[in-house]
Motif scaffolding. Sequence first.
Motif, short mmCIF file in Angstrom:
data_model
loop_
_atom_site.label_atom_id
_atom_site.label_comp_id
_atom_site.label_asym_id
_atom_site.label_seq_id
_atom_site.Cartn_x
_atom_site.Cartn_y
_atom_site.Cartn_z
N GLU A 2 0.84 -1.21 -0.02
CA GLU A 2 -0.10 -0.04 0.16
C GLU A 2 0.92 1.10 -0.01
O GLU A 2 2.00 1.27 0.62
N SER A 5 -2.15 7.90 -1.10
CA SER A 5 -2.60 8.41 -2.68
C SER A 5 -1.62 9.72 -2.70
O SER A 5 -1.85 10.43 -1.73
N CYS A 49 -12.20 6.66 -4.02
CA CYS A 49 -10.69 6.78 -3.76
C CYS A 49 -10.06 5.52 -4.90
O CYS A 49 -9.25 5.65 -5.32
N ASP A 50 -10.92 4.47 -4.62
CA ASP A 50 -10.54 3.13 -5.82
C ASP A 50 -10.36 3.81 -7.14
O ASP A 50 -9.37 3.67 -7.97
N CYS A 54 -7.28 6.00 -7.73
CA CYS A 54 -5.82 5.22 -7.64
C CYS A 54 -5.74 4.41 -9.01
O CYS A 54 -4.60 4.33 -9.24
N GLY A 68 -7.81 1.15 -4.79
CA GLY A 68 -7.82 1.78 -3.61
C GLY A 68 -8.85 1.62 -2.57
O GLY A 68 -10.04 1.20 -2.93
N CYS A 112 -7.03 7.90 1.54
CA CYS A 112 -7.18 7.17 0.49
C CYS A 112 -5.71 6.25 0.50
O CYS A 112 -4.75 7.08 0.26
N CYS A 131 -3.70 3.56 -1.81
CA CYS A 131 -3.64 2.88 -3.22
C CYS A 131 -2.95 1.70 -2.99
O CYS A 131 -1.86 1.50 -2.07
#
Length: 80
Positions: A34, A37, A50-51, A54, A63, A74, A76
């Motif tokens: 990880e 971000s 967030c996903d 990322c 993410g 956030c 990633c």
Amino acid sequence: MVKSVTSFATFFVFLVLLGTFEMRTVLAQQRWCEVLSGTWSGWCDNSDHCDRQCREWEHYDHGSCVYRVPFEQCMCYYQC
């Protein structure tokens, strides 16, 4: 009789070792690293956003919002 017991025990040990090897291979392939971000700012309250950020902006695998002191951030993820 003794030969069949020995053969069965040998086969059983082989299966256990094979299963252990396969499990290690699967776990090694699914290890995720990880990173915070670099393009997200502020509180992270929506993991879907967030996903998407990322994946699309930073080219990571996915993410998610994760609690890190002092608030949700956030993070990633990518395969190590």
